[in-house]
Write a protein that holds these residues in place. Sequence first.
Motif, PDB file in Angstrom:
ATOM      1  N   LYS A  54       4.955   8.941   3.018  1.00  0.00           N
ATOM      2  CA  LYS A  54       4.811   7.622   3.640  1.00  0.00           C
ATOM      3  C   LYS A  54       4.090   6.672   2.676  1.00  0.00           C
ATOM      4  N   GLU A  55       3.051   7.200   2.046  1.00  0.00           N
ATOM      5  CA  GLU A  55       2.293   6.373   1.089  1.00  0.00           C
ATOM      6  C   GLU A  55       3.187   5.951  -0.079  1.00  0.00           C
ATOM      7  N   GLU A  92       5.462   3.225   1.079  1.00  0.00           N
ATOM      8  CA  GLU A  92       4.746   1.950   1.250  1.00  0.00           C
ATOM      9  C   GLU A  92       4.521   1.282  -0.092  1.00  0.00           C
TER      10      GLU A  92
END
Lengths: 261, 231
Positions: free
Chosen positions: A130-131, A134
Amino acid sequence: MAFFEMRGIRKSFGRTEVLKGVDLTLDRGQTLAIIGSSGSGKTTMLRCINFLEVPDQGTISLGGEQLLDAGAAKKLSEKELRALRLRFGLVFQNFNLFPQYTVLGNLCLAPQMIARDRPDFKKNKKQIYKEIEEKAYTLLEKVGMSEKAQSYPCQLSGGQQQRVAIARALALSPDILCFDEPTSALDPELTVEVLNVLRALAKENMTMIVVTHEMAFAEEVADRILFLDKGVAEFDGDAKVAFGGECPSQRLRDFVGSIRK
Amino acid sequence: MSFWNVTLFLLNGFKISCLIFLVTLLLGIPLGLPIAFCSMSRFKPLKILSKVFVWIIRGIPLMLQIFIIYYVPGLVFHYQLFANVDKYLLIHYGIEDAGRILAVLIAFAINYACYFSEIYRGGIESVPRGQYEAGQVLGMTKGQIFFRITLMQVIKRIVPPMSNEIITLIKDTALANCIMVAEIIKQANTLAATKALIWPLFYTGAFYLLFVGVLTILLGRLEKKLSYFSA
């Protein structure tokens, strides 16, 4: 000691010596333009910086840490080379985006592969991915490509592809970002959008090394100029001096003059 | 003999044809990969060895290769391997022709692996060097670059030539005939010899046509599925 230093870089292919002992220094946050006619060794120099080629002789240091001493007996292992390559980003002349991945996939692939080596990868896989995603979106926004995140490279124009390629190189947070004639494969009206991204990066004090034919751009953005001629550094110094009337190198003056005409 | 009975009789043979087809693909597709890598090796002796091997296999008729595989154990080692396998399985399990089919499968797998290897080599070499380098500067390992970047582009490129080979393969299975394996044409020949019926021989063409028709549709779909990117 400068942030990035290369000393006495020599590289031969077969019997042809392409680089004949080139030095290079660059401070953090500066932009260096490597210029020179074709066959002068500028692309080979850039490939040595990115460890796509390992110099036969010479030393390379970054942030005070010696990365390479080509004179040393020990050959670099694949693993060491990979770690070194991660310190530098490279944007290619013909983009080299991965055609089977979306724009987002192009940005995330390598960071995901590298994250596998993290000790907490298995436990936090979702969070890590997810990081990465992002960060990819942030970078796409920066190069003005966030709307095309789900597109495939073949659906983009050359300029758009190159902007994605820049974002992809930034995704690994390199210490120095290199460009190999980033606008040579583009139509004139598309070069502008790519050069704008480079300008923005220079303003943010990204340390950059650009091999380019765009003299006007080099003059505008570069802090330093390295002028290569037949594998020798004819000029290595301040950009203002390089393009000024007082330039000590006659060859460089001729070269700049011939291109400006 | 009724049309229906002939159909069933031929279908029994076509089962063998399909078996040879499937097993050859199952073995040949992966086996072609190491041969392709050897052909591209920077280690000269390995490269030469692999090129000579491919030259021999592609240079000799497949029918002859079937004969060689089938007869060489008996001639060289004085042990008729495949005939003995045949006998053993027939006596103990009632399976017919197993040894002969095994010989055919070995010959086919090796032969097709060599053809596939050349297709793979062409596919791998046609991926631009820049793709590999882009992976390198992003710190990816050789394995990651091959499996995550190169492979998919290679697959896309090799689907059309592979389709060609796969379509040829189903028709090549008729060569098993030469060591008396009861594939479909052998079955039709049996009818000609025992019942004086010639038309089943021509009728076998319908089986091949149907099979190739289905294959063409499936391979076309695969090609279409990979058209979402251009490489």
